[in-house]
Design a protein around this motif. Structure first.
Motif, PDB file in Angstrom:
ATOM      1  N   LEU A   1       0.828  -1.323   0.040  1.00 10.12           N
ATOM      2  CA  LEU A   1       0.124  -0.008  -0.035  1.00 10.12           C
ATOM      3  C   LEU A   1       0.916   1.294  -0.038  1.00 10.12           C
ATOM      4  N   HIS A   2       0.369   2.225  -0.709  1.00  9.37           N
ATOM      5  CA  HIS A   2       1.171   3.542  -0.962  1.00  9.37           C
ATOM      6  C   HIS A   2       0.916   4.143   0.289  1.00  9.37           C
ATOM      7  N   PRO A   3       1.849   4.982   0.741  1.00  8.10           N
ATOM      8  CA  PRO A   3       1.741   5.867   2.063  1.00  8.10           C
ATOM      9  C   PRO A   3       0.397   6.768   1.956  1.00  8.10           C
ATOM     10  N   ASP A   4      -0.001   7.194   0.638  1.00  5.98           N
ATOM     11  CA  ASP A   4      -1.073   7.858   0.750  1.00  5.98           C
ATOM     12  C   ASP A   4      -2.308   7.124   0.158  1.00  5.98           C
ATOM     13  N   PHE A   5      -2.407   5.846   0.481  1.00  6.12           N
ATOM     14  CA  PHE A   5      -3.472   5.202  -0.077  1.00  6.12           C
ATOM     15  C   PHE A   5      -4.791   5.658   0.415  1.00  6.12           C
ATOM     16  N   GLN A   6      -5.722   5.464  -0.416  1.00  7.55           N
ATOM     17  CA  GLN A   6      -7.324   5.688   0.121  1.00  7.55           C
ATOM     18  C   GLN A   6      -8.027   4.734  -1.024  1.00  7.55           C
ATOM     19  N   GLU A   7      -9.315   4.370  -0.271  1.00  6.64           N
ATOM     20  CA  GLU A   7     -10.211   3.511  -0.763  1.00  6.64           C
ATOM     21  C   GLU A   7     -11.721   4.010  -0.479  1.00  6.64           C
ATOM     22  N   PHE A   8     -12.492   3.842  -1.464  1.00  2.00           N
ATOM     23  CA  PHE A   8     -13.806   3.761  -1.270  1.00  2.00           C
ATOM     24  C   PHE A   8     -14.434   2.301  -1.223  1.00  2.00           C
ATOM     25  N   GLY A   9     -14.945   2.001  -0.232  1.00  2.00           N
ATOM     26  CA  GLY A   9     -15.178   0.452  -0.045  1.00  2.00           C
ATOM     27  C   GLY A   9     -16.620   0.147  -0.539  1.00  2.00           C
ATOM     28  N   VAL A  10     -16.972  -1.166  -0.759  1.00  2.00           N
ATOM     29  CA  VAL A  10     -17.935  -1.727  -1.168  1.00  2.00           C
ATOM     30  C   VAL A  10     -19.238  -1.151  -0.138  1.00  2.00           C
ATOM     31  N   SER A  11     -18.801  -0.871   1.092  1.00  2.00           N
ATOM     32  CA  SER A  11     -19.690  -0.405   2.086  1.00  2.00           C
ATOM     33  C   SER A  11     -20.174   0.767   2.060  1.00  2.00           C
ATOM     34  N   GLY A  12     -19.290   1.669   1.108  1.00  2.00           N
ATOM     35  CA  GLY A  12     -19.409   3.149   1.083  1.00  2.00           C
ATOM     36  C   GLY A  12     -18.497   3.820   1.845  1.00  2.00           C
ATOM     37  N   ARG A  13     -17.764   3.085   2.896  1.00  2.00           N
ATOM     38  CA  ARG A  13     -16.722   3.745   3.947  1.00  2.00           C
ATOM     39  C   ARG A  13     -15.597   4.136   2.972  1.00  2.00           C
ATOM     40  N   HIS A  14     -15.052   5.245   3.599  1.00  2.00           N
ATOM     41  CA  HIS A  14     -13.741   5.858   3.143  1.00  2.00           C
ATOM     42  C   HIS A  14     -12.664   5.344   4.076  1.00  2.00           C
ATOM     43  N   TRP A  15     -11.597   4.585   3.366  1.00  2.00           N
ATOM     44  CA  TRP A  15     -10.463   3.933   4.071  1.00  2.00           C
ATOM     45  C   TRP A  15      -9.139   4.762   3.951  1.00  2.00           C
ATOM     46  N   ASP A  16      -8.244   5.111   4.816  1.00  2.00           N
ATOM     47  CA  ASP A  16      -6.877   5.436   4.331  1.00  2.00           C
ATOM     48  C   ASP A  16      -5.972   4.150   4.826  1.00  2.00           C
ATOM     49  N   ARG A  17      -4.750   4.485   4.607  1.00  2.00           N
ATOM     50  CA  ARG A  17      -3.851   3.167   4.742  1.00  2.00           C
ATOM     51  C   ARG A  17      -3.866   2.769   6.209  1.00  2.00           C
ATOM     52  N   ALA A  18      -3.798   3.503   7.024  1.00  2.00           N
ATOM     53  CA  ALA A  18      -3.926   2.909   8.437  1.00  2.00           C
ATOM     54  C   ALA A  18      -5.114   2.091   8.925  1.00  2.00           C
ATOM     55  N   SER A  19      -6.263   2.751   8.455  1.00  2.00           N
ATOM     56  CA  SER A  19      -7.558   2.166   8.830  1.00  2.00           C
ATOM     57  C   SER A  19      -8.002   0.841   8.000  1.00  2.00           C
ATOM     58  N   ILE A  20      -7.537   0.801   6.887  1.00  2.00           N
ATOM     59  CA  ILE A  20      -7.318  -0.441   6.243  1.00  2.00           C
ATOM     60  C   ILE A  20      -6.765  -1.443   6.529  1.00  2.00           C
ATOM     61  N   ILE A  21      -5.538  -1.132   6.889  1.00  2.00           N
ATOM     62  CA  ILE A  21      -4.810  -2.251   7.531  1.00  2.00           C
ATOM     63  C   ILE A  21      -5.143  -2.580   8.846  1.00  2.00           C
ATOM     64  N   ALA A  22      -5.477  -1.698   9.787  1.00  2.00           N
ATOM     65  CA  ALA A  22      -6.076  -2.164  11.199  1.00  2.00           C
ATOM     66  C   ALA A  22      -7.446  -3.339  10.873  1.00  2.00           C
ATOM     67  N   ALA A  23      -8.341  -2.901   9.909  1.00  2.00           N
ATOM     68  CA  ALA A  23      -9.791  -3.407   9.532  1.00  2.00           C
ATOM     69  C   ALA A  23      -9.308  -5.010   8.907  1.00  2.00           C
ATOM     70  N   LEU A  24      -8.528  -4.936   8.114  1.00  2.00           N
ATOM     71  CA  LEU A  24      -8.277  -6.212   7.415  1.00  2.00           C
ATOM     72  C   LEU A  24      -7.773  -7.332   8.444  1.00  2.00           C
ATOM     73  N   THR A  25      -6.506  -6.580   8.817  1.00  2.00           N
ATOM     74  CA  THR A  25      -5.827  -7.543   9.878  1.00  2.00           C
ATOM     75  C   THR A  25      -6.402  -8.182  10.878  1.00  2.00           C
ATOM     76  N   ALA A  26      -7.644  -7.166  11.472  1.00  2.00           N
ATOM     77  CA  ALA A  26      -8.375  -7.782  12.668  1.00  2.00           C
ATOM     78  C   ALA A  26      -9.501  -8.575  12.138  1.00  2.00           C
TER      79      ALA A  26
END
Length: 117
Positions: free
Chosen positions: A27-52
């Motif tokens: 993941l790029h340091p400036d990573f951003q995602e609009f997920g299928v849930s409609g939620r906006h994710w940044d690098r730290a939040s997606i790493i925390a969510a997926l690994t949990a």
């Protein structure tokens, strides 16, 4: 193009999704995602969510219809579909070439019904 596709496919495996180090390395340091849930994710939040939430016995997410377009020497756009235990989504990813190699810069997923394609 091949490196971006390889990185995208690695991101779909349970081994990468449950490892903060392996996931973060793609993941790029400036990573951003609009997920299928409609939620906006940044690098730290997606790493925390997926690994949990990724279980050790989880099945890989199945990708299909993957194709890519090189938009610039350092930018690739991938589009593909995924099936995660019956939950289907159209996907779009931007991969950027950095000093560390190809990293996922942006991702968006949109749920779809298989009958509607």
């Amino acid at each position: 193009m091949a490196a971006a596709i390889e990185g995208e496919l690695r991101l779909l495996t349970p081994q990468v999704r449950r490892s903060p180090d392996l996931l973060g390395a793609l993941l790029h340091p400036d990573f951003q995602e609009f997920g299928v849930s409609g939620r906006h994710w940044d690098r730290a939040s997606i790493i925390a969510a997926l690994t949990a939430t990724t279980e050790s016995g989880a099945r890989p997410i199945v990708a299909s219809r993957m194709k890519g377009v090189r938009l610039a020497p350092d930018l690739v756009h991938l589009t593909f579909d995924t099936d995660n235990n019956g939950r289907r989504a159209h996907r779009s990813s931007l991969w950027r070439l950095t000093d560390q190699g190809w990293l996922l810069y942006f991702h968006q997923g949109t749920l779809f019904n298989a009958e509607e394609g």
